[in-house]
Design a protein around this motif. Sequence first.
Motif, PDB file in Angstrom:
ATOM      1  N   UNK A  96      32.780  42.932  38.141  1.00 53.36           N
ATOM      2  CA  UNK A  96      33.875  42.645  37.239  1.00 53.36           C
ATOM      3  C   UNK A  96      35.135  42.422  38.071  1.00 53.36           C
ATOM      4  N   UNK A  97      35.925  41.437  37.678  1.00 50.96           N
ATOM      5  CA  UNK A  97      37.174  41.160  38.371  1.00 50.96           C
ATOM      6  C   UNK A  97      38.275  40.924  37.353  1.00 50.96           C
ATOM      7  N   UNK A  98      39.477  41.323  37.705  1.00 53.08           N
ATOM      8  CA  UNK A  98      40.613  41.110  36.830  1.00 53.08           C
ATOM      9  C   UNK A  98      41.854  40.784  37.658  1.00 53.08           C
ATOM     10  N   UNK A  99      42.627  39.824  37.169  1.00 54.03           N
ATOM     11  CA  UNK A  99      43.903  39.486  37.809  1.00 54.03           C
ATOM     12  C   UNK A  99      44.992  40.214  37.030  1.00 54.03           C
ATOM     13  N   UNK A 100      45.525  41.234  37.643  1.00 55.03           N
ATOM     14  CA  UNK A 100      46.431  42.157  36.959  1.00 55.03           C
ATOM     15  C   UNK A 100      47.829  42.067  37.539  1.00 55.03           C
ATOM     16  N   UNK A 101      48.808  41.991  36.639  1.00 51.35           N
ATOM     17  CA  UNK A 101      50.206  42.175  37.034  1.00 51.35           C
ATOM     18  C   UNK A 101      50.572  43.618  36.720  1.00 51.35           C
ATOM     19  N   UNK A 102      51.001  44.344  37.745  1.00 54.80           N
ATOM     20  CA  UNK A 102      51.267  45.770  37.520  1.00 54.80           C
ATOM     21  C   UNK A 102      52.719  46.007  37.104  1.00 54.80           C
ATOM     22  N   UNK A 103      53.077  47.252  36.983  1.00 59.64           N
ATOM     23  CA  UNK A 103      54.411  47.606  36.480  1.00 59.64           C
ATOM     24  C   UNK A 103      55.519  47.198  37.429  1.00 59.64           C
ATOM     25  N   UNK A 104      55.195  46.920  38.693  1.00 62.48           N
ATOM     26  CA  UNK A 104      56.197  46.427  39.648  1.00 62.48           C
ATOM     27  C   UNK A 104      56.191  44.902  39.707  1.00 62.48           C
ATOM     28  N   UNK A 105      55.417  44.272  38.819  1.00 56.91           N
ATOM     29  CA  UNK A 105      55.332  42.814  38.685  1.00 56.91           C
ATOM     30  C   UNK A 105      54.664  42.145  39.880  1.00 56.91           C
ATOM     31  N   UNK A 106      53.831  42.898  40.575  1.00 52.77           N
ATOM     32  CA  UNK A 106      52.964  42.301  41.580  1.00 52.77           C
ATOM     33  C   UNK A 106      51.639  41.934  40.921  1.00 52.77           C
ATOM     34  N   UNK A 107      51.121  40.756  41.258  1.00 49.54           N
ATOM     35  CA  UNK A 107      49.852  40.290  40.691  1.00 49.54           C
ATOM     36  C   UNK A 107      48.777  40.356  41.760  1.00 49.54           C
ATOM     37  N   UNK A 108      47.698  41.047  41.430  1.00 50.33           N
ATOM     38  CA  UNK A 108      46.618  41.292  42.390  1.00 50.33           C
ATOM     39  C   UNK A 108      45.288  41.068  41.699  1.00 50.33           C
ATOM     40  N   UNK A 109      44.323  40.547  42.445  1.00 47.96           N
ATOM     41  CA  UNK A 109      42.937  40.457  41.948  1.00 47.96           C
ATOM     42  C   UNK A 109      42.216  41.756  42.295  1.00 47.96           C
ATOM     43  N   UNK A 110      41.743  42.436  41.276  1.00 51.55           N
ATOM     44  CA  UNK A 110      41.005  43.668  41.462  1.00 51.55           C
ATOM     45  C   UNK A 110      39.518  43.433  41.198  1.00 51.55           C
ATOM     46  N   UNK A 111      38.691  44.226  41.884  1.00 55.51           N
ATOM     47  CA  UNK A 111      37.243  44.120  41.738  1.00 55.51           C
ATOM     48  C   UNK A 111      36.642  45.496  41.506  1.00 55.51           C
ATOM     49  N   UNK A 112      35.606  45.511  40.687  1.00 57.61           N
ATOM     50  CA  UNK A 112      34.828  46.737  40.549  1.00 57.61           C
ATOM     51  C   UNK A 112      33.836  46.875  41.686  1.00 57.61           C
ATOM     52  N   UNK A 113      33.097  47.967  41.676  1.00 53.58           N
ATOM     53  CA  UNK A 113      32.132  48.227  42.746  1.00 53.58           C
ATOM     54  C   UNK A 113      30.825  47.475  42.544  1.00 53.58           C
ATOM     55  N   UNK A 114      30.615  46.954  41.363  1.00 53.53           N
ATOM     56  CA  UNK A 114      29.400  46.193  41.097  1.00 53.53           C
ATOM     57  C   UNK A 114      28.312  47.021  40.452  1.00 53.53           C
ATOM     58  N   UNK A 115      27.477  46.319  39.691  1.00 57.81           N
ATOM     59  CA  UNK A 115      26.323  46.964  39.070  1.00 57.81           C
ATOM     60  C   UNK A 115      25.117  46.044  39.248  1.00 57.81           C
ATOM     61  N   UNK A 116      24.004  46.619  39.644  1.00 58.39           N
ATOM     62  CA  UNK A 116      22.826  45.822  39.952  1.00 58.39           C
ATOM     63  C   UNK A 116      22.045  45.486  38.693  1.00 58.39           C
ATOM     64  N   UNK A 117      21.733  44.210  38.568  1.00 59.90           N
ATOM     65  CA  UNK A 117      20.821  43.741  37.521  1.00 59.90           C
ATOM     66  C   UNK A 117      19.600  43.173  38.220  1.00 59.90           C
ATOM     67  N   UNK A 118      18.442  43.735  37.943  1.00 59.88           N
ATOM     68  CA  UNK A 118      17.196  43.287  38.566  1.00 59.88           C
ATOM     69  C   UNK A 118      16.217  42.900  37.469  1.00 59.88           C
ATOM     70  N   UNK A 119      15.717  41.672  37.544  1.00 60.31           N
ATOM     71  CA  UNK A 119      14.812  41.159  36.513  1.00 60.31           C
ATOM     72  C   UNK A 119      13.459  40.876  37.159  1.00 60.31           C
ATOM     73  N   UNK A 120      12.451  41.545  36.704  1.00 70.51           N
ATOM     74  CA  UNK A 120      11.107  41.345  37.248  1.00 70.51           C
ATOM     75  C   UNK A 120      10.370  40.269  36.469  1.00 70.51           C
ATOM     76  N   UNK A 121       9.490  39.583  37.155  1.00 69.01           N
ATOM     77  CA  UNK A 121       8.758  38.476  36.509  1.00 69.01           C
ATOM     78  C   UNK A 121       7.490  38.969  35.824  1.00 69.01           C
TER      79      UNK A 121
END
Length: 121
Positions: A96-121
């Motif tokens: 997950x990623x989000x482009x956030x403007x914080x309370x100091x009006x700086x805009x940063x792209x934040x990322x989560x740590x990720x979650x694995x999705x595994x699909x077996x055939x």
Amino acid sequence: QVQLVESGGGLVRNGDSLRLTCVASGSIFRNNAMGWYRQTPEKPPELVAAYTSDGSTNSANSVEGRFTIARDNSNYNKIYLQMNHLKPEDTAVYYCSARITDSTHHTVDYWGEGTLVAVSS
């Protein structure tokens, strides 16, 4: 500081469904864009689906008709990715990623740590 937390990944079979959830929290003045990306060891990160700054959505051709991004009705900083008809080629770490403007009006792209999705055939 802003944190993104993903949940909902797991191991499923071909054709199954999963729903991912991402919540952004912290010093959020404005959430400009938010979405899902995925990555495998063999490929660079790719956009799966995302909300843009005007509220519209973009999604990858490979997931059209199968994946749906949605925003929580009561929390603008919470999004979902409903994944139906999963295929083995959907196997990846989903971020997950989000482009956030914080309370100091700086805009940063934040990322989560990720979650694995595994699909077996």
